[in-house]
Design a protein around this motif. Sequence first.
Motif, PDB file in Angstrom:
ATOM      1  N   ASP A   3      32.330  44.079  34.442  1.00  0.00           N
ATOM      2  CA  ASP A   3      33.595  43.316  33.617  1.00  0.00           C
ATOM      3  C   ASP A   3      34.675  44.160  33.559  1.00  0.00           C
ATOM      4  O   ASP A   3      35.463  43.783  32.786  1.00  0.00           O
ATOM      5  CB  ASP A   3      32.930  42.182  32.601  1.00  0.00           C
ATOM      6  CG  ASP A   3      32.269  43.424  31.494  1.00  0.00           C
ATOM      7  OD1 ASP A   3      32.293  44.629  31.972  1.00  0.00           O
ATOM      8  OD2 ASP A   3      31.823  42.947  30.468  1.00  0.00           O
ATOM      9  N   SER A   9      33.693  46.781  40.927  1.00  0.00           N
ATOM     10  CA  SER A   9      34.537  45.512  40.823  1.00  0.00           C
ATOM     11  C   SER A   9      35.873  45.551  41.836  1.00  0.00           C
ATOM     12  O   SER A   9      36.141  44.375  41.836  1.00  0.00           O
ATOM     13  CB  SER A   9      34.892  45.220  39.234  1.00  0.00           C
ATOM     14  OG  SER A   9      35.859  46.179  38.836  1.00  0.00           O
ATOM     15  N   HIS A 246      40.784  39.387  36.324  1.00  0.00           N
ATOM     16  CA  HIS A 246      39.432  38.867  36.271  1.00  0.00           C
ATOM     17  C   HIS A 246      38.529  39.919  35.634  1.00  0.00           C
ATOM     18  O   HIS A 246      37.283  39.786  35.608  1.00  0.00           O
ATOM     19  CB  HIS A 246      39.058  37.859  37.079  1.00  0.00           C
ATOM     20  CG  HIS A 246      39.681  36.903  37.672  1.00  0.00           C
ATOM     21  ND1 HIS A 246      40.426  36.084  36.840  1.00  0.00           N
ATOM     22  CD2 HIS A 246      40.229  36.655  38.851  1.00  0.00           C
ATOM     23  CE1 HIS A 246      41.176  35.242  37.570  1.00  0.00           C
ATOM     24  NE2 HIS A 246      40.980  35.440  38.845  1.00  0.00           N
ATOM     25  N   VAL A 247      38.928  41.163  35.416  1.00  0.00           N
ATOM     26  CA  VAL A 247      38.071  42.257  34.693  1.00  0.00           C
ATOM     27  C   VAL A 247      39.048  42.896  33.782  1.00  0.00           C
ATOM     28  O   VAL A 247      40.288  42.958  33.977  1.00  0.00           O
ATOM     29  CB  VAL A 247      37.642  43.019  35.847  1.00  0.00           C
ATOM     30  CG1 VAL A 247      36.694  42.777  36.556  1.00  0.00           C
ATOM     31  CG2 VAL A 247      38.713  43.649  36.592  1.00  0.00           C
TER      32      VAL A 247
END
Length: 492
Positions: A3, A9, A246-247
């Motif tokens: 996250d 990521s 989104h992170v």
Amino acid sequence: MSDRLNEDSLADLPENIRRPAYDRRAVTTGIVHLGIGAFHRAHQAVYTDDVLALDPRWGIVAASLRSPDTFDALAPQDGLYTLSVRSQAGEALRIIGSIGRVIVAPRATDDLLDAMADPRTKIVTLTVTEKGYCHDPATGTLNEAHPDIVHDLAYLRTPRSAPGFIVEALRRRRRAGVPPFTVLTCDNLPSNGRTVKRVLTRFAELIDPDLGRFVESEVSCPSTMVDRIVPATSDQDRQRIGEALHVEDAWPVVTEPFTQWVIEDRFPQGRPAWEKAGAEFVADVEPYEHMKLRLLNGSHSTLAYLGYLAGYETVADTMADPAFVRLIEGLMDEEVTPTLHMPPGADLASYKRALIERFKNPALKHRTWQIAMDGSQKLPQRLLGTVRDRLRDGASIARLSLGVAAWMRYVTGIDEKGAAIDVRDPMAARLRELADEAGGGAERLAHALFGIREIFGDDLPSDPRFTQPVTAHLAWLYEKGARRTVAEFGGA
Ligand code: CS2
């Protein structure tokens, strides 16, 4: 999926977000950077990110000389962070990967010195702000009484200051037969390369005259003009960018579309092809530097002090007031432009028009308070050099002197409503003491502050063509307040 923004990521970010176009594992360190603030990450690190795809030898190891904040944020992100470019047209996000490692100098002094002494390191870049050079701003010479300099001369192997780190690393390289790196300052100092060279040479000379001669003759310090407006990142920025990625990115930087980097091409150990990323290499940076320091930064500081006193939070808020726009246009056209000597082909008119638009950019929340910081270190190159040139020509300094007066009013630490101003300046205590002693009254306050020769030198305080308009403007600021002073300002 993690996250947090990091190597894991990266592949899962939304498609429209640009990311490093090279294999980060193949990158080696060619640059050590001192002073990993937002500016470096929105400027030199971006140019370098662009060229790493062509040549992987120029990765950056970046150090902070004080605070561990950037390390704490970027270590879990593998050095990755988001560059957000904002304007009225919207926001573009891009992930920058050029910083391979962050070092907190006070916690890992040897680690940093080792990186600087490594033969693969060809360039040491710096953004340590004006005060980081430990110099006397009026003369550009090393302040030998500076506590960090006194410390570093006594403890060569555990330096604290930028000059201390650079000279110790150069000393180690010399002992090991490794040629010196190029020192590339990217701070808004006048003749910044020459200034850093003077400071380093003197520091080295105080250790050993022979080392001083070595630095003087062997170390290349090209001058640079750097330009990009990079306000401090806010929590709102972090939140908005996290939602888009989104992170979470704990340490993004937010900037404007405009960027400029003009560099003197003197890199005996080689350099990245930064021109492929838009940098301009020239033989002499000085005309560009004067243009930028005097037009952009001189206007910025004037807007910061007057805008803050007028109750405006950001530069864009200040520029929404037409009286301030008139003042700044007058300052640039009437008082600064005649002092500039640009090479043929330079288009000052469009440069100035662009500046006004950049200052108005409502998407950037550039606080007047942020720019007001460290005025004692900024005034000489932003306003006082121009003042000297104007006086030499027997020309008016009406607007320049208003800027200086606003700084004086600001550093008293009390605003127009009687509330405290959080004055951040290496001389804050002394400024406050002088203001308190002067006990109110424009004349006494101006007189007390003119006495700071590290700012005003020996010449300006004894020139009534300077002291009179500054004192008169200070009196107006007390009498009418900044907003009315600017509104009524005829500029005569
Ligand atoms: C500003 C500069 O904070 C300040 O003092 O004037 O940081 C300015 O934003 C940059 O020099 C723009 O290139």
